[in-house]
Motif scaffolding. Sequence first.
Motif, PDB file in Angstrom:
ATOM      1  N   ALA A 173      37.690  39.481  42.525  1.00 21.21           N
ATOM      2  CA  ALA A 173      36.949  40.501  43.188  1.00 21.21           C
ATOM      3  C   ALA A 173      38.104  41.587  43.816  1.00 21.21           C
ATOM      4  O   ALA A 173      37.822  42.839  43.684  1.00 21.21           O
ATOM      5  N   HIS A 205      35.296  29.128  49.982  1.00 18.90           N
ATOM      6  CA  HIS A 205      35.205  30.393  50.480  1.00 18.90           C
ATOM      7  C   HIS A 205      36.533  30.533  51.392  1.00 18.90           C
ATOM      8  O   HIS A 205      36.642  30.818  52.569  1.00 18.90           O
ATOM      9  N   ALA A 226      50.027  35.991  32.785  1.00 16.94           N
ATOM     10  CA  ALA A 226      51.285  36.223  33.544  1.00 16.94           C
ATOM     11  C   ALA A 226      51.216  35.864  34.937  1.00 16.94           C
ATOM     12  O   ALA A 226      50.056  36.011  35.755  1.00 16.94           O
ATOM     13  N   GLY A 262      46.722  39.514  40.245  1.00 19.63           N
ATOM     14  CA  GLY A 262      45.230  38.827  40.379  1.00 19.63           C
ATOM     15  C   GLY A 262      44.165  39.879  39.783  1.00 19.63           C
ATOM     16  O   GLY A 262      44.171  41.059  40.281  1.00 19.63           O
ATOM     17  N   TRP A 274      30.757  33.303  39.993  1.00 19.86           N
ATOM     18  CA  TRP A 274      30.092  33.273  41.335  1.00 19.86           C
ATOM     19  C   TRP A 274      28.736  33.249  41.411  1.00 19.86           C
ATOM     20  O   TRP A 274      28.025  33.712  40.837  1.00 19.86           O
ATOM     21  N   GLY A 275      28.267  33.033  42.903  1.00 22.96           N
ATOM     22  CA  GLY A 275      26.822  33.050  43.019  1.00 22.96           C
ATOM     23  C   GLY A 275      26.171  34.434  43.298  1.00 22.96           C
ATOM     24  O   GLY A 275      25.049  34.451  43.291  1.00 22.96           O
ATOM     25  N   ILE A 322      35.662  41.082  50.674  1.00 22.60           N
ATOM     26  CA  ILE A 322      36.990  41.306  50.200  1.00 22.60           C
ATOM     27  C   ILE A 322      37.039  42.588  49.613  1.00 22.60           C
ATOM     28  O   ILE A 322      37.936  43.600  49.349  1.00 22.60           O
ATOM     29  N   GLY A 367      41.481  42.317  43.337  1.00 31.00           N
ATOM     30  CA  GLY A 367      42.397  42.818  42.622  1.00 31.00           C
ATOM     31  C   GLY A 367      41.626  43.856  41.422  1.00 31.00           C
ATOM     32  O   GLY A 367      42.328  44.888  40.958  1.00 31.00           O
ATOM     33  N   ASP A 379      42.997  40.442  48.737  1.00 28.21           N
ATOM     34  CA  ASP A 379      41.778  39.402  48.755  1.00 28.21           C
ATOM     35  C   ASP A 379      41.533  39.006  49.854  1.00 28.21           C
ATOM     36  O   ASP A 379      41.276  39.734  50.956  1.00 28.21           O
ATOM     37  N   GLY A 380      41.110  37.513  50.059  1.00 31.80           N
ATOM     38  CA  GLY A 380      40.669  36.948  51.345  1.00 31.80           C
ATOM     39  C   GLY A 380      41.719  36.779  52.554  1.00 31.80           C
ATOM     40  O   GLY A 380      41.413  36.346  53.545  1.00 31.80           O
ATOM     41  N   ARG A 420      36.982  34.227  39.920  1.00 31.52           N
ATOM     42  CA  ARG A 420      35.728  33.571  40.015  1.00 31.52           C
ATOM     43  C   ARG A 420      34.692  34.507  39.994  1.00 31.52           C
ATOM     44  O   ARG A 420      33.486  34.048  40.116  1.00 31.52           O
ATOM     45  N   GLU A 471      47.710  39.006  35.489  1.00 37.59           N
ATOM     46  CA  GLU A 471      46.601  37.938  35.679  1.00 37.59           C
ATOM     47  C   GLU A 471      47.267  36.642  35.005  1.00 37.59           C
ATOM     48  O   GLU A 471      47.604  36.639  33.918  1.00 37.59           O
ATOM     49  N   ASN A 478      29.018  34.749  52.955  1.00 34.63           N
ATOM     50  CA  ASN A 478      29.797  34.619  51.893  1.00 34.63           C
ATOM     51  C   ASN A 478      30.807  35.861  51.797  1.00 34.63           C
ATOM     52  O   ASN A 478      30.402  36.886  52.092  1.00 34.63           O
ATOM     53  N   ALA A 535      43.056  34.150  48.401  1.00 35.47           N
ATOM     54  CA  ALA A 535      43.536  34.010  49.748  1.00 35.47           C
ATOM     55  C   ALA A 535      44.909  33.196  49.643  1.00 35.47           C
ATOM     56  O   ALA A 535      45.749  33.524  49.961  1.00 35.47           O
TER      57      ALA A 535
HETATM   58  C1  FAD Z   1      30.986  28.750  41.991  1.00 36.09           C
HETATM   59  C2  FAD Z   1      31.244  29.844  42.963  1.00 36.09           C
HETATM   60  C3  FAD Z   1      30.432  30.394  43.565  1.00 36.09           C
HETATM   61  C4  FAD Z   1      30.632  31.478  44.543  1.00 36.09           C
HETATM   62  N1  FAD Z   1      29.671  32.000  45.215  1.00 36.09           N
HETATM   63  C5  FAD Z   1      29.889  33.027  45.881  1.00 36.09           C
HETATM   64  C6  FAD Z   1      28.740  33.746  46.411  1.00 36.09           C
HETATM   65  O1  FAD Z   1      27.717  33.647  46.091  1.00 36.09           O
HETATM   66  N2  FAD Z   1      29.313  34.881  47.267  1.00 36.09           N
HETATM   67  C7  FAD Z   1      30.663  35.165  47.548  1.00 36.09           C
HETATM   68  O2  FAD Z   1      30.692  36.060  48.383  1.00 36.09           O
HETATM   69  N3  FAD Z   1      31.495  34.303  47.123  1.00 36.09           N
HETATM   70  C8  FAD Z   1      31.232  33.365  46.360  1.00 36.09           C
HETATM   71  N4  FAD Z   1      32.180  32.737  45.744  1.00 36.09           N
HETATM   72  C9  FAD Z   1      33.520  32.700  46.261  1.00 36.09           C
HETATM   73  C10 FAD Z   1      34.036  34.098  45.537  1.00 36.09           C
HETATM   74  O3  FAD Z   1      34.215  33.632  43.981  1.00 36.09           O
HETATM   75  C11 FAD Z   1      35.430  34.529  45.902  1.00 36.09           C
HETATM   76  O4  FAD Z   1      35.269  34.886  47.070  1.00 36.09           O
HETATM   77  C12 FAD Z   1      36.150  35.678  45.099  1.00 36.09           C
HETATM   78  O5  FAD Z   1      36.110  35.345  43.715  1.00 36.09           O
HETATM   79  C13 FAD Z   1      37.425  35.948  45.676  1.00 36.09           C
HETATM   80  O6  FAD Z   1      38.184  36.893  45.099  1.00 36.09           O
HETATM   81  P1  FAD Z   1      39.674  36.980  44.862  1.00 36.09           P
HETATM   82  O7  FAD Z   1      39.856  38.130  43.996  1.00 36.09           O
HETATM   83  O8  FAD Z   1      40.477  36.844  46.088  1.00 36.09           O
HETATM   84  O9  FAD Z   1      40.015  35.708  44.091  1.00 36.09           O
HETATM   85  P2  FAD Z   1      39.640  35.357  42.590  1.00 36.09           P
HETATM   86  O10 FAD Z   1      38.137  35.839  42.124  1.00 36.09           O
HETATM   87  O11 FAD Z   1      39.799  33.985  42.443  1.00 36.09           O
HETATM   88  O12 FAD Z   1      40.701  35.977  41.491  1.00 36.09           O
HETATM   89  C14 FAD Z   1      42.199  35.696  41.662  1.00 36.09           C
HETATM   90  C15 FAD Z   1      42.765  36.051  40.417  1.00 36.09           C
HETATM   91  O13 FAD Z   1      43.961  35.805  40.528  1.00 36.09           O
HETATM   92  C16 FAD Z   1      44.646  35.071  39.450  1.00 36.09           C
HETATM   93  N5  FAD Z   1      45.879  34.620  39.671  1.00 36.09           N
HETATM   94  C17 FAD Z   1      46.063  33.297  40.875  1.00 36.09           C
HETATM   95  N6  FAD Z   1      47.350  33.104  41.046  1.00 36.09           N
HETATM   96  C18 FAD Z   1      48.013  34.256  40.315  1.00 36.09           C
HETATM   97  C19 FAD Z   1      49.390  34.356  39.961  1.00 36.09           C
HETATM   98  N7  FAD Z   1      50.098  33.581  40.639  1.00 36.09           N
HETATM   99  N8  FAD Z   1      49.893  35.077  39.278  1.00 36.09           N
HETATM  100  C20 FAD Z   1      48.735  35.934  38.664  1.00 36.09           C
HETATM  101  N9  FAD Z   1      47.527  35.853  38.743  1.00 36.09           N
HETATM  102  C21 FAD Z   1      47.148  34.934  39.536  1.00 36.09           C
HETATM  103  C22 FAD Z   1      43.713  33.933  39.098  1.00 36.09           C
HETATM  104  O14 FAD Z   1      43.726  33.534  37.736  1.00 36.09           O
HETATM  105  C23 FAD Z   1      42.307  34.778  39.291  1.00 36.09           C
HETATM  106  O15 FAD Z   1      41.879  35.628  38.130  1.00 36.09           O
HETATM  107  C24 FAD Z   1      31.986  31.772  44.765  1.00 36.09           C
HETATM  108  C25 FAD Z   1      33.014  30.831  44.164  1.00 36.09           C
HETATM  109  C26 FAD Z   1      32.663  29.883  43.337  1.00 36.09           C
HETATM  110  C27 FAD Z   1      33.848  29.366  42.596  1.00 36.09           C
END
Ligand code: FAD
Lengths: 207, 572
Positions: B25, B504, B258, B22, B119-120, B552, B27, B536-537, B115, B45, B547, B298
């Motif tokens: 944020a 979230h 992947a 992943g 994201w915001g 994270i 990864g 992650d989360g 995301r 990814e 948020n 998460a």
């Molecule tokens: C429109 C929108 C607005 C937001 N605004 C805010 C904000 O203002 N403030 C805030 O704090 N948060 C906000 N968020 C939430 C924020 O985007 C997430 O908290 C953050 O991106 C989480 O990070 P992450 O690394 O856990 O997951 P993600 O950013 O979702 O990244 C996960 C990655 O893993 C990949 N993946 C998934 N499954 C697999 C798999 N099996 N194998 C390989 N890769 C995989 C995905 O393709 C993705 O690229 C918002 C979200 C959205 C959608």
Amino acid sequence: MSEMNRRDMLASIAAGAAALSIPREGLEAAAAHAHEAVAAEEQAQQQGQQPAAYVPKQFTADEYRLVRLLVDYVIPRDARSGSATQAGVPQFMDFILGEYPGNRTWMKDGIAWVNAECRRRFGQGFISCNDAQRRELLDAIAYPRRAREQDRPVVEFFNRFRNLTSSGFWTSRMGIADLGYIGNRPVMEWVGTPPNVLAWLERSKPS
Amino acid sequence: MVQTPTRPPQQSREPYDVVIVGSGAGGGMAAYELTKAGARVALLEAGGHWDNTSSQYSAMLKMPYDSPRRGASTPDRPFGEWDANIGGWQIPGEPYTKAEGTKFDWWRARMLGGRTNHWGRISLRFGPDDFRRKSLDGMGDDWPITYDDLKPWYDEVDRLIGIFGSVEGLPNEPDGIFHAPPAPRYYERRVKEACDRMQITCIPARLSIITKPHNGRAPCHYCGQCNRGCMTNSNFSSPNVLIFPALRTGRLTLVTNAMAREVSTGEDGRATGVHYIDKTTGEDKHIRGKIVVLAASALETSRILMNSKSSRHPQGLANASGVLGKYITDTTGTDVAGFIPSLVDVPRHNADGVGGNHIMMPWWLDNKKLDFPRGYHIEVWGGLGMPTYGFMGGIERYPEGGGYGTDLKQQYRKYWGATVGFSGRGEMIPNDKSFCELDPTVTDKWGIPVLRFHWEWRDTEYLQVKHMQETFRAIIAEMGGEVWSNMPTREQGYGIANGGAIIHELGGARMGASERDSALNSNCQAWDCENLFVADGAPFVSQADKNPTWTIMALSMRTSAYITQQRRAGRL
Ligand SMILES: Cc1cc2nc3c(=O)[nH]c(=O)nc-3n(C[C@H](O)[C@H](O)[C@H](O)COP(=O)(O)OP(=O)(O)OC[C@H]3O[C@@H](n4cnc5c(N)ncnc54)[C@H](O)[C@@H]3O)c2cc1C
Ligand code: SF4
């Protein structure tokens, strides 16, 4: 925003960043990417120019004639800007119905209802009615708060039709210019609310 | 821009030091920190490449008339054709299911950077109280770490990425290392006036957008299009701020398309690598790593752990306690908008600003005097933003009640910019009716078992959302405005958004002080598999009314530092 303004925007991004001593490399890359976008856009715009006689894909010829009339009742030409047809709204609607099929049923049912109601009231379809007759019908369906209960479905149609017309008109070049949207351009120093707007805010304060 | 970032994984017999799953944020941060510390890292990814600074991806400069769609959504861009996102509530071939009666929405990105591209950028630290809620009010659980444990990492994230805000000294809203915040827009000033009179704390927003040059990146030029991806790299996205710099170390191997299926383990129960589907060919592949870090978001991370079953780990990895998939939360949310007569006919000016609110209201009340626990913050929207598809829909709600013709045209002009909306974002208490598990029968298109969700809001959330509704209505009234909608009833859940809908979602592999009731220890290391980490989360113990992304990233940075320290000590 004209292409010239966009070029200014790029120049200004570059100048602003240079003044703040951003590494040249990053700056050039940013400017180059932005330039690519403008070039691609220009090309798309040239290709996207509508031929004079547009043949609708989603509407029948009769439906399309009614749509062309109706959008201009919603948004006519006035002193500040042109009409919905002049801004390309009928073509926009045709495109939207093609891409978002969920819009077809309410649109086509609504057009049929408008024609049926005109026939009932005036003995002829909307297109054949005169201006006064068309306005009589619109007065009945364009104001949801005072519309008759039995006209509900067509009031709902007209709300949607008006929304779609406004989506098409106010997002066109003409509509954007009319509204006076002056954003999506570089602002190197954000002041927020300019003095004239601050003064206006003060004057318009709720008592 | 990095030219050909995706290389096939090296065929050497030597496993990677770390395999990360992943690139969002969590990864992205782990990849940045670990490569910087000298590790050879492979990053898997599920989605394809993405780079906001390239016009191939970013639509920052687009005007609505540049597309016949005028910005309307497309199947893989539910928030609009120019949104810097591939994914959404549903992804073809990758379903999820819900227990009967459950309402739950799961937003997933499938692209480099996840995301973080759209994201915001609201970037809030959790406060000291947010880590020890059970000690304070007896509900939920305490974290195994405190604010003081995380503070240096929040500071480091601020320094690395850049964030604007103002130093306020509020008790549970820790200040960061801020760039100057942008001045409020006209309608935000009106909101602040009302909030000041009502004694609702209203402060500059805190967004990860830079307002002065920062680590070689150009400052924001206030085009208001952050969600489309910033071509000048002035806001945070994982690819442009973390992954591309990590690639420049020469130690990162990026493998896009992947889809990780499960973590492989050896006879000793330790992680040996990751099985994944090469989406371009459909082939099942394996990549070896001495350490595995999951950061697939998460709930997806929880799913991968559940699917990683072996004789040593019959219930899946990090699940000796049986807690995997439990205590998942989402932010509570509801929105109210209204028409503000004193903003009619606002003189035209550029009110774009950054892509997001310039002001916010952090939680300002004392729960001892209220009928619900925990708080919420308020986000504000309105203004003279770029007209796109759906522009001023519902004109019939304004005083004239609809119409047509030149009079209607005039209405659009005068009412544009006179609507203001409020969104409440609050803290849910984790409960045992809200969890996910593997669906016993449904799989995705590669045959991987999918998640089934169970969800329940409680009075603790309903009453909080009721308070949001009442507060937003009161602010609109204080501004002399009219609310568009009726107060939702108890039967309507007071307008609470579905679980997951605020995007979230957190928890599922929570950290804890004891291996009996948590999946991970205080270093986000699996209790039952010492070379497996989560970044992650999923490790979150509770939600907070903030948020989650800044937390994270601070956690991911802290976990990465722990991994580096253990590697150097020869322990991993
Ligand atoms: C429109 C929108 C607005 C937001 N605004 C805010 C904000 O203002 N403030 C805030 O704090 N948060 C906000 N968020 C939430 C924020 O985007 C997430 O908290 C953050 O991106 C989480 O990070 P992450 O690394 O856990 O997951 P993600 O950013 O979702 O990244 C996960 C990655 O893993 C990949 N993946 C998934 N499954 C697999 C798999 N099996 N194998 C390989 N890769 C995989 C995905 O393709 C993705 O690229 C918002 C979200 C959205 C959608
Ligand atoms: S508002 Fe600023 S950070 Fe956002 S896209 Fe525009 S220039 Fe980039």
